[in-house]
Design a protein around this motif. Structure first.
Motif, PDB file in Angstrom:
ATOM      1  N   LEU A 177       2.426  20.150  -0.332  1.00  0.00           N
ATOM      2  CA  LEU A 177       1.712  21.365   0.314  1.00  0.00           C
ATOM      3  C   LEU A 177       3.067  22.562   0.797  1.00  0.00           C
ATOM      4  O   LEU A 177       4.484  22.599   1.213  1.00  0.00           O
ATOM      5  CB  LEU A 177       1.237  21.796   1.651  1.00  0.00           C
ATOM      6  CG  LEU A 177       0.624  22.817   1.921  1.00  0.00           C
ATOM      7  CD1 LEU A 177      -0.584  23.475   0.715  1.00  0.00           C
ATOM      8  CD2 LEU A 177       0.215  22.376   3.142  1.00  0.00           C
ATOM      9  N   SER A 185       7.902  22.574   2.182  1.00  0.00           N
ATOM     10  CA  SER A 185       7.189  21.638   1.212  1.00  0.00           C
ATOM     11  C   SER A 185       6.803  20.313   2.103  1.00  0.00           C
ATOM     12  O   SER A 185       7.843  19.863   2.981  1.00  0.00           O
ATOM     13  CB  SER A 185       8.145  21.827   0.262  1.00  0.00           C
ATOM     14  OG  SER A 185       6.999  21.409  -0.740  1.00  0.00           O
ATOM     15  N   ASP A 214       1.889  27.954   2.845  1.00  0.00           N
ATOM     16  CA  ASP A 214       1.054  29.249   3.004  1.00  0.00           C
ATOM     17  C   ASP A 214      -0.009  28.359   2.096  1.00  0.00           C
ATOM     18  O   ASP A 214       0.113  28.044   0.899  1.00  0.00           O
ATOM     19  CB  ASP A 214       1.346  30.448   2.709  1.00  0.00           C
ATOM     20  CG  ASP A 214       1.834  30.988   3.510  1.00  0.00           C
ATOM     21  OD1 ASP A 214       1.689  31.548   4.650  1.00  0.00           O
ATOM     22  OD2 ASP A 214       3.287  31.634   2.942  1.00  0.00           O
ATOM     23  N   GLY A 215      -0.918  27.878   2.877  1.00  0.00           N
ATOM     24  CA  GLY A 215      -1.931  26.709   1.968  1.00  0.00           C
ATOM     25  C   GLY A 215      -3.168  26.102   2.947  1.00  0.00           C
ATOM     26  O   GLY A 215      -2.959  26.712   3.655  1.00  0.00           O
ATOM     27  N   SER A 216      -3.460  25.921   2.167  1.00  0.00           N
ATOM     28  CA  SER A 216      -4.623  24.986   2.991  1.00  0.00           C
ATOM     29  C   SER A 216      -5.634  23.357   2.581  1.00  0.00           C
ATOM     30  O   SER A 216      -5.096  23.252   1.085  1.00  0.00           O
ATOM     31  CB  SER A 216      -5.870  26.145   3.321  1.00  0.00           C
ATOM     32  OG  SER A 216      -6.975  26.178   2.431  1.00  0.00           O
ATOM     33  N   THR A 266      -5.247  25.094   7.891  1.00  0.00           N
ATOM     34  CA  THR A 266      -4.730  25.822   7.253  1.00  0.00           C
ATOM     35  C   THR A 266      -3.328  26.174   7.293  1.00  0.00           C
ATOM     36  O   THR A 266      -3.122  26.603   8.872  1.00  0.00           O
ATOM     37  CB  THR A 266      -5.622  27.269   7.404  1.00  0.00           C
ATOM     38  OG1 THR A 266      -7.122  26.704   6.940  1.00  0.00           O
ATOM     39  CG2 THR A 266      -5.004  28.258   6.716  1.00  0.00           C
ATOM     40  N   ARG A 267      -2.659  26.603   6.244  1.00  0.00           N
ATOM     41  CA  ARG A 267      -1.416  26.415   6.980  1.00  0.00           C
ATOM     42  C   ARG A 267      -1.134  27.585   6.972  1.00  0.00           C
ATOM     43  O   ARG A 267      -0.862  28.748   5.446  1.00  0.00           O
ATOM     44  CB  ARG A 267       0.042  25.470   5.919  1.00  0.00           C
ATOM     45  CG  ARG A 267       1.300  25.717   6.455  1.00  0.00           C
ATOM     46  CD  ARG A 267       2.184  24.836   6.014  1.00  0.00           C
ATOM     47  NE  ARG A 267       3.653  25.040   6.135  1.00  0.00           N
ATOM     48  CZ  ARG A 267       4.890  24.342   5.994  1.00  0.00           C
ATOM     49  NH1 ARG A 267       4.885  23.863   4.885  1.00  0.00           N
ATOM     50  NH2 ARG A 267       5.687  24.563   6.539  1.00  0.00           N
ATOM     51  N   LEU A 305      -7.011  21.800  -2.282  1.00  0.00           N
ATOM     52  CA  LEU A 305      -6.107  21.974  -2.229  1.00  0.00           C
ATOM     53  C   LEU A 305      -5.439  23.561  -2.911  1.00  0.00           C
ATOM     54  O   LEU A 305      -4.925  23.508  -4.182  1.00  0.00           O
ATOM     55  CB  LEU A 305      -4.815  20.892  -2.684  1.00  0.00           C
ATOM     56  CG  LEU A 305      -3.273  20.719  -1.998  1.00  0.00           C
ATOM     57  CD1 LEU A 305      -2.999  21.389  -0.525  1.00  0.00           C
ATOM     58  CD2 LEU A 305      -2.270  19.639  -2.347  1.00  0.00           C
ATOM     59  N   ARG A 306      -5.614  23.916  -1.535  1.00  0.00           N
ATOM     60  CA  ARG A 306      -5.029  25.340  -2.394  1.00  0.00           C
ATOM     61  C   ARG A 306      -3.151  25.803  -1.448  1.00  0.00           C
ATOM     62  O   ARG A 306      -2.835  25.329  -0.768  1.00  0.00           O
ATOM     63  CB  ARG A 306      -5.650  26.466  -1.387  1.00  0.00           C
ATOM     64  CG  ARG A 306      -4.994  27.964  -2.370  1.00  0.00           C
ATOM     65  CD  ARG A 306      -5.949  28.807  -1.641  1.00  0.00           C
ATOM     66  NE  ARG A 306      -6.668  29.051   0.215  1.00  0.00           N
ATOM     67  CZ  ARG A 306      -5.023  29.944   0.992  1.00  0.00           C
ATOM     68  NH1 ARG A 306      -3.875  30.447  -0.109  1.00  0.00           N
ATOM     69  NH2 ARG A 306      -5.548  29.690   2.153  1.00  0.00           N
ATOM     70  N   GLY A 307      -2.238  25.950  -2.627  1.00  0.00           N
ATOM     71  CA  GLY A 307      -1.128  26.428  -2.292  1.00  0.00           C
ATOM     72  C   GLY A 307       0.169  25.100  -2.318  1.00  0.00           C
ATOM     73  O   GLY A 307       0.992  25.649  -1.671  1.00  0.00           O
ATOM     74  N   GLY A 308      -1.002  24.417  -3.274  1.00  0.00           N
ATOM     75  CA  GLY A 308      -0.294  22.789  -3.606  1.00  0.00           C
ATOM     76  C   GLY A 308       0.961  23.280  -4.933  1.00  0.00           C
ATOM     77  O   GLY A 308       0.819  24.202  -5.898  1.00  0.00           O
TER      78      GLY A 308
END
Length: 543
Positions: free
Chosen positions: A101, A231, A104-106, A200-201, A271-274
């Motif tokens: 990840l 990462s 920024d992502g979740s 969320t990151r 997974l968003r932002g991976g």
């Protein structure tokens, strides 16, 4: 008229005797140091505390044999204990299915099932019975089994992390860096009542949220993990701590532990932002021949968008007691001799007061300093300072030497912060000092040495022995250590009783019902009230 030459010489007013508090302290110190028995008594208190502590530290003889390693004893058996971001020893062993990840992502997932089993008759998850057959396992989900999403700095044990999880019996939780825990939705995760989890990151900031339907979300909490790499691994995890059974009986309790495992069903994994081209990778975190726990059981299966993950182990601070996975001790374990030193301090402090009555010197003392309250205060300062000095030396030697000796025998001493170590050492010395003041006040009340010593031991020492010696039921021992001067021993406790760690937190295991300073305040309250009563009676009755 009287002639000038017949006048009587003028008399200068008499100079009052010096009766300041400083002079009183000097006088009482002179009394104390010139009676060899009292000085010897304080030395005996220090020696008894040190010798009993070192005897306890050196009484273990650990031998071990791990797969792939030759037999070892003593220090060679010390496991490689991971240390968390806060410097505490941690258990960090679980099954992890993850991808990378970015900053920024979740990670979002639905937990639609969580079940478990644990070892019976010696069965261990992922191991075999003593006879060589398959492990004997029975159905049962541990209260702190965990399944959810986790973002960690890396996959090494002890790494900083934050996780949103469904648990066996404690609902949804946001946990981070091993010692922190915040509650979310209550209830267990099941097909009929699934739990949606999201982490969320945004740089070093992680926000946990949960939902019962996937549409209406509630924020559980926000945490900061300074220095996260650009990462990081993020994904699904499952852990199941040891199954701990505590059997209560009149006189105390006993505990045993066996391995366990949990299986969770995840779907709606997003997974968003991976890494766009990344693939899910499953494996163990922790375990191995030098780890304090064996390689945990676990696997994962993926069928379309459904992940079925099985794992064991735990992500939590390490504690002593039945839940411990390796021979361990706390720094206060080496202060077990303090109660023996306390007996010597009680004897000396009581005699410091009663000897004046026995020898008839109290009249001289009060004639030289009529302000009786100050006399008793000066005695309290002197005997308290002497007890503090003896206790401080004993505590420093016991903790320093005891930790090294325990390590040489193969016992891992759980690390604590420098501030906690200072509190335990200085608090132990203060425990002896305040107990000495209490015994002195009892001596002023009773005037007789035998009665004062007996009363001091019954009031201070006996409740401690009954409370921690597995003599009374746990509930009775708890109340005894709340309401009596023995509550002051809580100042020696270095590890908190973590709500998110299943263990037997009993007085016999070194866990007190009151926080350290609250327990010490109870002892101080007894000493202050007894001293005030002694001053009142000393003023009212004849010497």
């Amino acid at each position: 008229m009287t002639a000038v030459g017949d006048r009587a010489p003028a008399r200068l007013p008499a100079r009052p005797g010096r009766d300041g508090f400083g002079q009183l302290l000097h006088a009482e110190w002179t009394k104390f140091r010139t009676v060899r028995g009292w000085l010897i008594g304080m030395i005996v208190a220090a020696l008894a505390s040190v010798l009993m502590g070192l005897l306890t530290a050196g009484s273990a003889h650990i031998a071990c044999r791990r797969p792939g390693l030759p037999p070892a004893t003593g220090r060679g058996c010390l496991p490689g204990i991971p240390v968390g971001p806060g410097g505490e020893a941690v258990t960090d062993s679980f099954y992890f299915v993850h991808r990378q990840l970015g900053r920024d992502g979740s990670m979002t997932v639905r937990v639609s099932g969580l079940s478990g089993r644990y070892g019976a008759d010696g069965g261990q998850a992922g191991g075999e019975q003593a006879g060589g057959g398959p492990p004997a396992m029975v159905p049962g989900l541990q209260p702190w089994s965990k399944a959810g999403v986790i973002i960690a700095a890396n996959t090494r044990p002890g790494a900083a992390y934050a996780a949103m999880m469904a648990t066996g019996q404690h609902g949804v939780r946001l946990q981070w860096n091993y010692t922190h825990d915040t509650a979310g939705l209550p209830g267990a995760a099941s097909a009929a009542a699934p739990r949606w989890l999201r982490l969320t990151r945004a740089g070093d900031t992680l926000t946990g949220a949960d939902s019962a339907d996937g549409r209406h979300w509630s924020q559980v909490g926000t945490v900061t993990l300074p220095g996260l790499p650009a990462s990081v691994p993020a994904g699904l995890f499952v852990a199941s701590p040891q199954h701990v059974e505590t059997s209560a009986f009149f006189g105390g309790s006993s505990g045993s532990n066996t391995g366990s495992e949990a299986t969770a069903v995840f779907d709606h994994v997003a997974l968003r932002g991976g890494d766009p081209g990344g693939q899910w990778s499953g494996g163990f975190v922790g375990g191995g021949p030098r780890a304090p726990y064996p390689l945990p059981a676990g696997e994962y299966r993926q069928a379309g968008g459904v992940f079925t993950v099985t794992g064991s182990g735990d992500i939590a601070p390490d504690v002593t007691g039945p839940g411990a996975t390796f021979p361990s001790a706390t720094i206060e374990d080496h202060l077990v001799g303090m109660f023996a030193g306390l007996i010597a301090v009680v004897v000396v402090a009581a005699m410091f007061m009663t000897a004046e009555y026995r020898r008839g010197l109290i009249r001289i003392t009060l004639a030289a300093s009529p302000r009786r309250g100050r006399v008793l205060a000066a005695k309290a300062v002197i005997v308290g300072a002497a007890a503090f000095a003896a206790g401080l030396v004993a505590a420093i030697v016991s903790v320093t030497a005891g930790t090294r000796l325990a390590g040489a025998e193969g016992i891992y001493v759980l690390p604590v912060s420098a501030l906690t170590q200072v509190r335990v050492i200085a608090g132990s010395a203060a425990l002896l000092a305040v107990s000495a003041v209490l015994a002195l006040a009892i001596g002023a009340l009773l005037r007789r040495t035998a009665a004062a010593v007996a009363a001091g031991i019954v009031v201070i020492v006996l409740p401690f022995i009954l409370g921690v010696g597995s003599i009374l039921p746990v509930g009775a021992a708890d109340w005894l250590l709340r309401l009596t001067p023995a509550a002051g021993f809580a100042v020696q406790q270095s590890l908190p009783a973590y709500a998110q760690v299943n263990s037997a937190y009993t007085p016999a295991g070194g866990y007190y019902p009151l926080p350290p300073w609250a327990g010490f305040a109870v002892l101080c309250g007894y000493a202050a009230l007894t001293l005030i009563l002694a001053v009142i009676l000393l003023r009212r009755r004849d010497a």
